[in-house]
Design an enzyme around this catalytic site. Structure first.
Site, PDB file in Angstrom:
ATOM      1  N   HIS A  62       0.818  -1.211   0.000  1.00  0.00           N
ATOM      2  CA  HIS A  62       0.000   0.000   0.000  1.00  0.00           C
ATOM      3  C   HIS A  62       0.855   1.265   0.000  1.00  0.00           C
ATOM      4  CE1 HIS A  62      -3.145   2.620   2.235  1.00  0.00           C
ATOM      5  NE2 HIS A  62      -3.558   2.467   0.992  1.00  0.00           N
ATOM      6  N   HIS A 107      -1.555  11.313  -1.809  1.00  0.00           N
ATOM      7  CA  HIS A 107      -2.875  10.839  -1.410  1.00  0.00           C
ATOM      8  C   HIS A 107      -3.846  11.975  -1.143  1.00  0.00           C
ATOM      9  CE1 HIS A 107      -5.972   9.544   1.480  1.00  0.00           C
ATOM     10  NE2 HIS A 107      -5.962   8.425   0.790  1.00  0.00           N
TER      11      HIS A 107
END
Length: 250
Positions: free
Chosen positions: A12, A54
Site C-alpha cells: 500500500h 494521497h
C-alpha cells in the site's frame, strides 16, 4: 474468468508505513521485503504533471501547504515529502509518475494506480492517467490496474484508453455497485475489507469481476478473506506478511 495476472499481495502506497508513503523510497522498501506489486495515488499538478500524493492538501506528508493540484510541478518537485515520516527520509521528493513508471518497468513489478483527482478534476485526471499508461507501458508488459472511487475518473479513463484495466474502489456497498462496475467495464472491484465476505466475493465473481481488499493489516482478516476466495490483498504490513499468497505469517 481469465487467470488473474496480478500478484496476490500488494504493498500500500509503496511500503505502507515503513517509509514515507507514495515515494520512490517507499517502493524500494517494499521491494526489499519481497513485494512485486504496489499501490499508489496519482493526481495532476496545475500544469498537467502526474505525481504521487494521497491527500488533496500538502500539509500532512510534505513541507508544503495548500492544494497540491493547484500548484505547478516546478514548485511541487522541490518539496520535502519524507521529513514528516522520519529524519532518515528527510529531503525525499514527491515522486513523479515518470519516476515510478521507470522503476516499475525496469524491475518487472505490477502497479495499481489509484486515480486520486483534486476535487473538480475527476475527468481530466482519469483521462491523463489512462493516456499516460497507454503510451508508456509496452504492449508486452503487464499494464497497471487503474482504480478510483470516482466514476467520472474511471469513465474518462475508459474513453481515453479502453484497453487499460480498471477497478471500482468502494468504501460502502452502495446500491447499484455491481451495475456501476460493469457499466465502466471494470475487471475488478477494490473494497474496504470489512465489506467483503464469501457471498459478496462470489457475487462479483459471478459477474466476471475480480475482488481485492484494502487495507488488510490483521492476519486473521487476511486468512478470512483468502479462505473466502479473495483475489488480492493490499497491505501496509509489508514486514509482517510474506508476499507469497500461501504464507500468511501470524
Amino acid at each position: 474468468m481469465q487467470p488473474w495476472p496480478y500478484p496476490f499481495w500488494v504493498a500500500h502506497r509503496g511500503a505502507g508505513k515503513l517509509a514515507p508513503e507514495n515515494t520512490l523510497a517507499a517502493f524500494r522498501v517494499g521491494a526489499a521485503h519481497g513485494y512485486r506489486a504496489f499501490e499508489c495515488d496519482v493526481k495532476l499538478s496545475a500544469d498537467g504533471a502526474l505525481f504521487l500524493l494521497h491527500d488533496a492538501g500538502l500539509q500532512r506528508t510534505t513541507s508544503g501547504s495548500g492544494t497540491a493540484g493547484q500548484q505547478p510541478w516546478s514548485d511541487l518537485s522541490r518539496l520535502d515529502a519524507g521529513g514528516w515520516h522520519s529524519r532518515a527520509y528527510a529531503g525525499e521528493p514527491l515522486a513523479s509518475l515518470d519516476a515510478i513508471a521507470a522503476y516499475v518497468l525496469r524491475n518487472g513489478y505490477a502497479l495499481n494506480i489509484e486515480i486520486k483527482p483534486t476535487p473538480g478534476e475527476e475527468a481530466r485526471t482519469g483521462d491523463a492517467v489512462a493516456r499516460y499508461v497507454a503510451q508508456c507501458w509496452p504492449a508486452d508488459t503487464l499494464p497497471p490496474l487503474l482504480s478510483s472511487f470516482q466514476p467520472a475518473a474511471l469513465a474518462a479513463a475508459q474513453t481515453a484508453a479502453p484497453q487499460c484495466p480498471r477497478a471500482l474502489l468502494l468504501d460502502t456497498l452502495q446500491e447499484g455497485w455491481l451495475t456501476l462496475a460493469r457499466s465502466l467495464e471494470c475487471v475488478a472491484i477494490v473494497a474496504a475489507y470489512p465489506l467483503l465476505d464469501r457471498a459478496v466475493i462470489q457475487q462479483a465473481h459471478d459477474a466476471g469481476l475480480r475482488v481485492l481488499a484494502y487495507t488488510v493489516n490483521d492476519p486473521a482478516e487476511a486468512h478470512r478473506l483468502r479462505d473466502a476466495g479473495i483475489d488480492g490483498l493490499i497491505t501496509d504490513e509489508v514486514a509482517r506478511f510474506s508476499p507469497d499468497p500461501a504464507a500468511i505469517r501470524d
